[in-house]
Design a protein around this motif. Structure first.
Motif, PDB file in Angstrom:
ATOM      1  N   ILE A  98       0.882  -1.173   0.000  1.00  0.00           N
ATOM      2  CA  ILE A  98       0.000   0.000   0.000  1.00  0.00           C
ATOM      3  C   ILE A  98       0.918   1.220   0.000  1.00  0.00           C
ATOM      4  N   VAL A  99       0.776   2.056  -1.014  1.00  0.00           N
ATOM      5  CA  VAL A  99       1.620   3.249  -1.090  1.00  0.00           C
ATOM      6  C   VAL A  99       0.759   4.485  -0.849  1.00  0.00           C
ATOM      7  N   ASN A 100       1.099   5.194   0.181  1.00  0.00           N
ATOM      8  CA  ASN A 100       0.398   6.442   0.514  1.00  0.00           C
ATOM      9  C   ASN A 100       1.162   7.590  -0.142  1.00  0.00           C
ATOM     10  N   LEU A 101       0.522   8.234  -1.135  1.00  0.00           N
ATOM     11  CA  LEU A 101       1.221   9.286  -1.882  1.00  0.00           C
ATOM     12  C   LEU A 101       1.401  10.557  -1.059  1.00  0.00           C
ATOM     13  N   LYS A 102       0.560  10.751  -0.054  1.00  0.00           N
ATOM     14  CA  LYS A 102       0.679  11.980   0.730  1.00  0.00           C
ATOM     15  C   LYS A 102       0.505  11.674   2.209  1.00  0.00           C
ATOM     16  N   GLN A 103       1.584  11.150   2.782  1.00  0.00           N
ATOM     17  CA  GLN A 103       1.552  10.821   4.207  1.00  0.00           C
ATOM     18  C   GLN A 103       1.245  12.089   5.003  1.00  0.00           C
ATOM     19  N   GLY A 104       0.328  11.988   5.948  1.00  0.00           N
ATOM     20  CA  GLY A 104      -0.022  13.175   6.738  1.00  0.00           C
ATOM     21  C   GLY A 104      -1.318  13.789   6.275  1.00  0.00           C
ATOM     22  N   ASP A 105      -1.737  13.474   5.057  1.00  0.00           N
ATOM     23  CA  ASP A 105      -3.040  13.956   4.581  1.00  0.00           C
ATOM     24  C   ASP A 105      -4.112  13.086   5.245  1.00  0.00           C
ATOM     25  N   ALA A 106      -5.035  13.755   5.952  1.00  0.00           N
ATOM     26  CA  ALA A 106      -5.970  13.001   6.809  1.00  0.00           C
ATOM     27  C   ALA A 106      -6.738  11.957   6.011  1.00  0.00           C
ATOM     28  N   GLU A 107      -7.208  12.364   4.830  1.00  0.00           N
ATOM     29  CA  GLU A 107      -8.023  11.444   4.034  1.00  0.00           C
ATOM     30  C   GLU A 107      -7.202  10.264   3.507  1.00  0.00           C
ATOM     31  N   ALA A 108      -6.014  10.579   2.987  1.00  0.00           N
ATOM     32  CA  ALA A 108      -5.153   9.509   2.440  1.00  0.00           C
ATOM     33  C   ALA A 108      -4.732   8.555   3.551  1.00  0.00           C
ATOM     34  N   ASP A 109      -4.366   9.116   4.691  1.00  0.00           N
ATOM     35  CA  ASP A 109      -3.958   8.261   5.817  1.00  0.00           C
ATOM     36  C   ASP A 109      -5.100   7.339   6.224  1.00  0.00           C
ATOM     37  N   ALA A 110      -6.322   7.908   6.328  1.00  0.00           N
ATOM     38  CA  ALA A 110      -7.461   7.102   6.776  1.00  0.00           C
ATOM     39  C   ALA A 110      -7.774   6.001   5.766  1.00  0.00           C
ATOM     40  N   ALA A 111      -7.692   6.340   4.471  1.00  0.00           N
ATOM     41  CA  ALA A 111      -7.988   5.329   3.445  1.00  0.00           C
ATOM     42  C   ALA A 111      -6.966   4.189   3.505  1.00  0.00           C
ATOM     43  N   CYS A 112      -5.699   4.546   3.723  1.00  0.00           N
ATOM     44  CA  CYS A 112      -4.655   3.506   3.808  1.00  0.00           C
ATOM     45  C   CYS A 112      -4.880   2.619   5.030  1.00  0.00           C
ATOM     46  N   GLU A 113      -5.197   3.258   6.150  1.00  0.00           N
ATOM     47  CA  GLU A 113      -5.450   2.490   7.386  1.00  0.00           C
ATOM     48  C   GLU A 113      -6.608   1.520   7.187  1.00  0.00           C
ATOM     49  N   ASP A 114      -7.633   1.996   6.486  1.00  0.00           N
ATOM     50  CA  ASP A 114      -8.806   1.169   6.248  1.00  0.00           C
ATOM     51  C   ASP A 114      -8.449  -0.046   5.374  1.00  0.00           C
ATOM     52  N   LEU A 115      -7.693   0.222   4.297  1.00  0.00           N
ATOM     53  CA  LEU A 115      -7.267  -0.878   3.425  1.00  0.00           C
ATOM     54  C   LEU A 115      -6.417  -1.878   4.218  1.00  0.00           C
TER      55      LEU A 115
END
Ligand code: P5A
Length: 445
Positions: free
Chosen positions: A351-368
């Motif tokens: 899972i690659v998070n393109l913008k670590q620290g972005d609330a939405e991206a972080d939450a989506a990664c955590e969910d996956l």
């Protein structure tokens, strides 16, 4: 696993000492570290793949009815004196003395030790057939350890030993091993071709090596190109069915395929010219039938049906478990790194998070991450505060078959990107659809 909490010491530079691609990639991907010539530490990523390979080997051996046990690495020289191999084995054997001055050795193989177990506990033909195997470290003081785990001094081997009343039964055990090996290698995404070979220090003149074709292979091989069209596939096999196992052996060994030790130019020239191949291969396994060589030497007899003692017929059968990592990488990589077959991959997806620290991206990664884990899959989540290019390069290098890329822009449209490491193709999908696809690939649905 979250990358920030893992131990993945990737190297930026290409190590100068590594001559072949698998060795280079294993070092760069932080899978192994040399501790001395031909001896390696298995770092977490390498250890994970080693264990996956080991699991497949165990499953296929037990499917064939073979029984696991564990024998030690250090052996007493006395047993080897009984067989005569203590002197014959030569400089490849690492000899040690304990504090009492007793001669010991680090086992290069286990024919003697397992025959000693057998003779101590089995006395009747009624306890046959029996095949015992283990997966254990071996040591061979190779003159030229090289190519990383490919030719190590300390290496991990599956070695199995069959004990049978008759030659006929022992040949069935041989065939069972051949079939189980075909299945084993195919599960790892490899084509390994059985080729007539030489018995070497193990002995016996009925033996096949399993070779993965690769330019960097150490063995020269000669074969009819028609053998490369064969595959075992997902056919059903009954390992007790003598004729069925014999049929598979014939199917896979009738066409010409030999290593240079047994090559016969006249026979080779009978193959139509357009199908003759001279190539190189990596030996990932070998099976032997050697009759009563060790049972005679060590007095391993059973009481036969007529009450008289009979020497048991034996064979031994090896898979180069640690060498397989090198062989798989030689067969499956590109200029950016490793491409793991799904059967052995250390993590199922990245899972690659393109913008670590972005609330939405972080939450989506955590969910996956949570959903994938709940499905029984192991994701590797790159949660480092790094630019996208660096994250992609790491994922490509370590070769996970699937990557899910998550970024704020995609999430605005409700999608993530699913990329195949092998084809490089990407598709945009809703996160749950990406998950379902990965689950289906790994049979988790
Ligand atoms: C069969 C099992 C044997 O030792 N005795 C027990 C028999 N066979 S073998 O062909 O010599 O070894 C089995 C497989 O082990 C791998 N192998 C190695 N791997 C890494 N480094 C080495 N130095 C090494 N030597 C052998 C090979 O895959 C071989 O087929």
């Amino acid at each position: 696993m979250r990358l920030t909490r893992y131990f993945l010491p990737v190297l930026k530079e290409t190590p100068a000492e590594a001559q072949i691609v698998s060795h280079r990639l294993m070092l760069r991907a932080g899978m192994i570290k040399q501790s001395s010539a031909g001896i390696y530490s298995w770092l977490p990523l390498g250890y994970k793949v080693l264990k996956n390979i080991e699991t497949i080997v165990h499953e296929e051996q037990q499917r064939a009815g073979h029984i696991p046990l564990l024998m030690p690495t250090l052996q007493s020289a006395d047993l080897w004196r009984e067989s005569g191999r203590y002197d014959d084995y030569g400089e490849e054997m690492l000899r040690i003395q304990d504090r009492h001055g007793r001669d010991m050795l680090y086992g290069p193989t286990n024919e003697e030790l397992v025959t000693d177990i057998f003779r101590s506990h089995v006395s009747s033909y009624k306890d046959l057939p029996l095949t015992l195997y283990h997966i254990q470290w071996k040591f061979r003081d190779e003159r030229r350890p090289r190519f990383g785990v490919m030719r190590g001094r300390e290496f991990y081997m599956k070695d199995g030993y069959n004990f049978d009343l008759t030659k006929e039964d022992a040949l069935h055990a041989y065939n069972r091993h051949l079939v189980s090996y075909l299945r084993t290698y195919e599960r790892m995404g490899l084509q390994a071709i059985p080729m007539r070979a030489d018995g070497g220090p193990i002995g016996g003149d009925y033996t096949h090596e399993f070779l993965v074709l690769a330019e960097t292979g150490e063995s020269e091989v000669f074969y009819d190109s028609a053998v490369t069209d064969l595959s075992f596939g997902d056919r059903e096999i009954d390992y007790d069915d003598v004729a069925q196992c014999q049929g598979v052996l014939e199917e896979f060994t009738t066409k010409y395929a030999r290593t240079d030790e047994t090559h016969d130019e006249a026979l080779f020239n009978e193959i139509p010219e357009e199908r003759r191949r001279v190539a190189r291969g990596i030996e990932v396994g070998q099976i032997f039938y050697f009759g009563t060589k060790y049972s005679d030497a060590l007095g391993a007899t059973v009481q036969g049906p007529d009450g008289k003692p009979v020497s048991v017929h034996m064979g031994s059968h090896g898979i180069g478990v640690s060498r397989l990592l090198g062989a798989i990488i030689e067969a499956s990589h590109d200029e950016n790194g490793i491409i793991w077959p799904e059967g052995v991959t250390p993590f199922h997806a990245g899972i690659v998070n393109l913008k670590q620290g972005d609330a939405e991206a972080d939450a989506a990664c955590e969910d996956l991450y949570a959903k994938m884990s709940a499905m029984g899959l192991e994701p590797l989540y790159d949660d480092r505060n790094e630019r996208a290019g660096g994250k992609f390069a790491t994922m490509d290098l370590i070769g996970l078959p699937w990557r899910i890329t998550v970024g704020p822009r995609g999430l605005k449209n409700g999608v993530v990107e699913l990329t195949s490491r092998k084809t490089g193709e990407s598709e945009e999908l809703a996160p749950d659809a990406a998950l379902n696809k990965i689950a289906a690939i790994y049979g988790k649905q």
